[in-house]
Each structure stands twice: as C-alpha cells, then as structure tokens.
Design a protein around this motif. Sequence first.
Motif, mmCIF file in Angstrom:
data_model
loop_
_atom_site.group_PDB
_atom_site.id
_atom_site.type_symbol
_atom_site.label_atom_id
_atom_site.label_comp_id
_atom_site.label_asym_id
_atom_site.label_seq_id
_atom_site.Cartn_x
_atom_site.Cartn_y
_atom_site.Cartn_z
ATOM 1 N N UNK A 63 10.279 -15.256 -7.725
ATOM 2 C CA UNK A 63 10.412 -14.276 -6.648
ATOM 3 C C UNK A 63 9.955 -12.902 -7.132
ATOM 4 N N UNK A 64 9.571 -12.059 -6.170
ATOM 5 C CA UNK A 64 9.222 -10.680 -6.481
ATOM 6 C C UNK A 64 10.507 -9.901 -6.701
ATOM 7 N N UNK A 65 10.648 -9.296 -7.874
ATOM 8 C CA UNK A 65 11.908 -8.658 -8.257
ATOM 9 C C UNK A 65 11.663 -7.330 -8.960
ATOM 10 N N UNK A 66 12.711 -6.539 -8.996
ATOM 11 C CA UNK A 66 12.756 -5.337 -9.806
ATOM 12 C C UNK A 66 13.674 -5.654 -10.981
ATOM 13 N N UNK A 67 13.137 -5.562 -12.203
ATOM 14 C CA UNK A 67 13.885 -5.978 -13.387
ATOM 15 C C UNK A 67 14.240 -4.768 -14.235
ATOM 16 N N UNK A 68 15.498 -4.716 -14.642
ATOM 17 C CA UNK A 68 15.964 -3.648 -15.517
ATOM 18 C C UNK A 68 15.701 -4.065 -16.960
ATOM 19 N N UNK A 69 14.739 -3.427 -17.599
ATOM 20 C CA UNK A 69 14.354 -3.777 -18.966
ATOM 21 C C UNK A 69 15.034 -2.904 -20.013
ATOM 22 N N UNK A 70 15.915 -2.028 -19.599
ATOM 23 C CA UNK A 70 16.444 -1.037 -20.528
ATOM 24 C C UNK A 70 17.327 -1.617 -21.618
ATOM 25 N N UNK A 71 17.954 -2.771 -21.352
ATOM 26 C CA UNK A 71 18.818 -3.373 -22.364
ATOM 27 C C UNK A 71 18.288 -4.719 -22.839
ATOM 28 N N UNK A 72 17.002 -4.963 -22.635
ATOM 29 C CA UNK A 72 16.416 -6.227 -23.051
ATOM 30 C C UNK A 72 15.738 -6.075 -24.405
ATOM 31 N N UNK A 73 15.343 -7.210 -24.989
ATOM 32 C CA UNK A 73 14.639 -7.169 -26.270
ATOM 33 C C UNK A 73 13.278 -6.505 -26.127
ATOM 34 N N UNK A 75 16.950 -7.268 -9.412
ATOM 35 C CA UNK A 75 17.054 -7.024 -7.973
ATOM 36 C C UNK A 75 15.915 -7.730 -7.261
ATOM 37 N N UNK A 76 16.253 -8.637 -6.359
ATOM 38 C CA UNK A 76 15.250 -9.386 -5.606
ATOM 39 C C UNK A 76 14.788 -8.565 -4.407
ATOM 40 N N UNK A 77 13.485 -8.545 -4.171
ATOM 41 C CA UNK A 77 12.956 -7.880 -2.982
ATOM 42 C C UNK A 77 13.344 -8.715 -1.765
ATOM 43 N N UNK A 78 14.167 -8.155 -0.913
ATOM 44 C CA UNK A 78 14.682 -8.891 0.240
ATOM 45 C C UNK A 78 14.041 -8.471 1.555
ATOM 46 N N UNK A 79 13.360 -7.324 1.547
ATOM 47 C CA UNK A 79 12.766 -6.851 2.790
ATOM 48 C C UNK A 79 11.662 -5.850 2.466
ATOM 49 N N UNK A 80 10.645 -5.825 3.307
ATOM 50 C CA UNK A 80 9.578 -4.837 3.153
ATOM 51 C C UNK A 80 9.171 -4.342 4.532
ATOM 52 N N UNK A 81 8.922 -3.047 4.631
ATOM 53 C CA UNK A 81 8.456 -2.439 5.873
ATOM 54 C C UNK A 81 7.043 -1.929 5.628
ATOM 55 N N UNK A 114 0.840 -1.178 0.000
ATOM 56 C CA UNK A 114 0.000 0.000 0.000
ATOM 57 C C UNK A 114 0.888 1.246 0.000
ATOM 58 N N UNK A 115 0.273 2.386 -0.186
ATOM 59 C CA UNK A 115 1.011 3.639 -0.280
ATOM 60 C C UNK A 115 1.940 3.841 0.913
ATOM 61 N N UNK A 116 3.178 4.218 0.635
ATOM 62 C CA UNK A 116 4.233 4.523 1.610
ATOM 63 C C UNK A 116 4.892 3.287 2.206
ATOM 64 N N UNK A 117 4.466 2.078 1.823
ATOM 65 C CA UNK A 117 5.237 0.910 2.230
ATOM 66 C C UNK A 117 6.634 1.015 1.611
ATOM 67 N N UNK A 118 7.615 0.422 2.271
ATOM 68 C CA UNK A 118 9.003 0.490 1.812
ATOM 69 C C UNK A 118 9.498 -0.898 1.433
ATOM 70 N N UNK A 119 10.243 -0.994 0.318
ATOM 71 C CA UNK A 119 10.825 -2.279 -0.066
ATOM 72 C C UNK A 119 12.323 -2.104 -0.305
ATOM 73 N N UNK A 120 13.067 -3.110 0.086
ATOM 74 C CA UNK A 120 14.506 -3.147 -0.177
ATOM 75 C C UNK A 120 14.767 -4.195 -1.246
ATOM 76 N N UNK A 121 15.585 -3.850 -2.243
ATOM 77 C CA UNK A 121 15.958 -4.818 -3.266
ATOM 78 C C UNK A 121 17.470 -4.964 -3.284
ATOM 79 N N UNK A 122 17.918 -6.161 -3.654
ATOM 80 C CA UNK A 122 19.359 -6.439 -3.746
ATOM 81 C C UNK A 122 19.682 -6.910 -5.149
ATOM 82 N N UNK A 123 20.623 -6.222 -5.792
ATOM 83 C CA UNK A 123 20.954 -6.506 -7.185
ATOM 84 C C UNK A 123 21.744 -7.795 -7.319
#
Length: 224
Positions: free
Chosen positions: A148-158, A198-204, A127-136
């Motif tokens: 896993x829940x991740x942040x993916x860099x799509x800038x250099x992908x097809x 970057x894998x989500x490793x922690x959430x507050x 929800x709004x203002x929750x915090x997540x930590x990701x590790x590359x």
Amino acid sequence: MTSEPPNRIAEIRKKKGMTQQALADAVGAHWITISKLERGKLPLSFEWAEKLGSALGVGEFQVFKEVMSAKPVFIDGIITEGGRAHFYKDEAGKEDFDAIQVELDLGKRANTVWFEIDNDGFFPFFQTHDLIQVEWLTSRDSDLFINRLCLVDLRDSDKDTGDLRLGFIVNGTKKGFYNLNILSGAPIKDVQVNSGVAVVTMALFNPAVWRGKADNLEPIEPTT
C-alpha cells in the motif's frame, strides 16, 4: 433536522457543567470562537485540541469525534484490467449502481493527518496541491499496509534518515523489515517501522476545485 456534531467539545463541556464563556475564559479565547469550534465552523487543530482538552480535564484526542458515521457511496461502474471502465447494468440493460457503506470523514481526527503535495515530482500519482489523508497504524498491522501507499516514520529505524517518507511498502529480505519504494526516488531497503506507519486512506485531486472551496472557509480568530 439536527446535524451530527463534528467533534465532542460541546458534549464534554456540558458534562463538565461549563458554559461556552467559561471554556473560552479557560483557554483565553472569545466564546464565539468556542461556538464555531463546536459547530465545525473553525478547524479543530491539534493546538486547539490540546488547549481544550486541558481546560476540560481530558486528553486532547478525546475532543475529536471518536466514531465516524458510515455513509453510502454509490458506485456506478468498475474499472477492469487494461484500464477499461464499465457501467453497471441491471437485467434489463439499464444503467445501475452498487452501494457500499464507507466510514468517510473529512474532519480532523486523532489518528489521521492531511498533507498537501507541493510539487509535480510524484506524477502520475499526484500533482501539485493534491491532498492526501493518512491514518496511523502500528507495526503489528502489517497486513493493512503491505503493498500500500504509506507514509513511513524512519526516524527510529536502522535506516534513520530523520524524516517521514511517502512510498509503497513491500516485504524486505528479512523478517520484520520492509522495502519502501519511493514515488520519486531510489527505494529504501530493509527499513523497520517501529515508530509506526500511516496508510494513505484518501486523496483529493483537481486542486483548482478544492482550493476554491478552501478559500470559503472562515479564518481562525486570534486568541487573546
């Protein structure tokens, strides 16, 4: 009892034979600012790390804390299938706990990044203002990010969309390609993670509580 330093600024500074004043002069700051950075009273941003690393003659990542300390997390129970929660009990039927060692660190480190959720579109996950930590990670670490829940860099992908996207990574239809199941949108199929993931490793959660604590942080002093 002496607490563990939150970063390596003081360690490297002393090895270089520099005083806090000398380091402050080198980065254009007050020595009190250097003192607060060394003690974790001010957040060590990447901008500060770059300035300090340059002044100390090391890479910016080297001023961060390299090794996290494992800390015990006491587990009081388990949640099983169907969302049922059960407390641990000993042989006598009294409430018990399990303990695991976790490398837990809320500080700024070289390969971790914190993000704030700015809307309720990810409900029920966030929800709004929750915090997540990701590790590359690198694409070679696929076992660590599949499903896993991740942040993916799509800038250099097809499937270059020019941005970073949050979602669950699953195997795609071709080897080396993945599907990204977006939390609040249509899946992005057959993407590559050449630039990293970057894998989500922690959430507050519970923003009201964490916002209140953040309000007590000392503001960053402007440099001259």
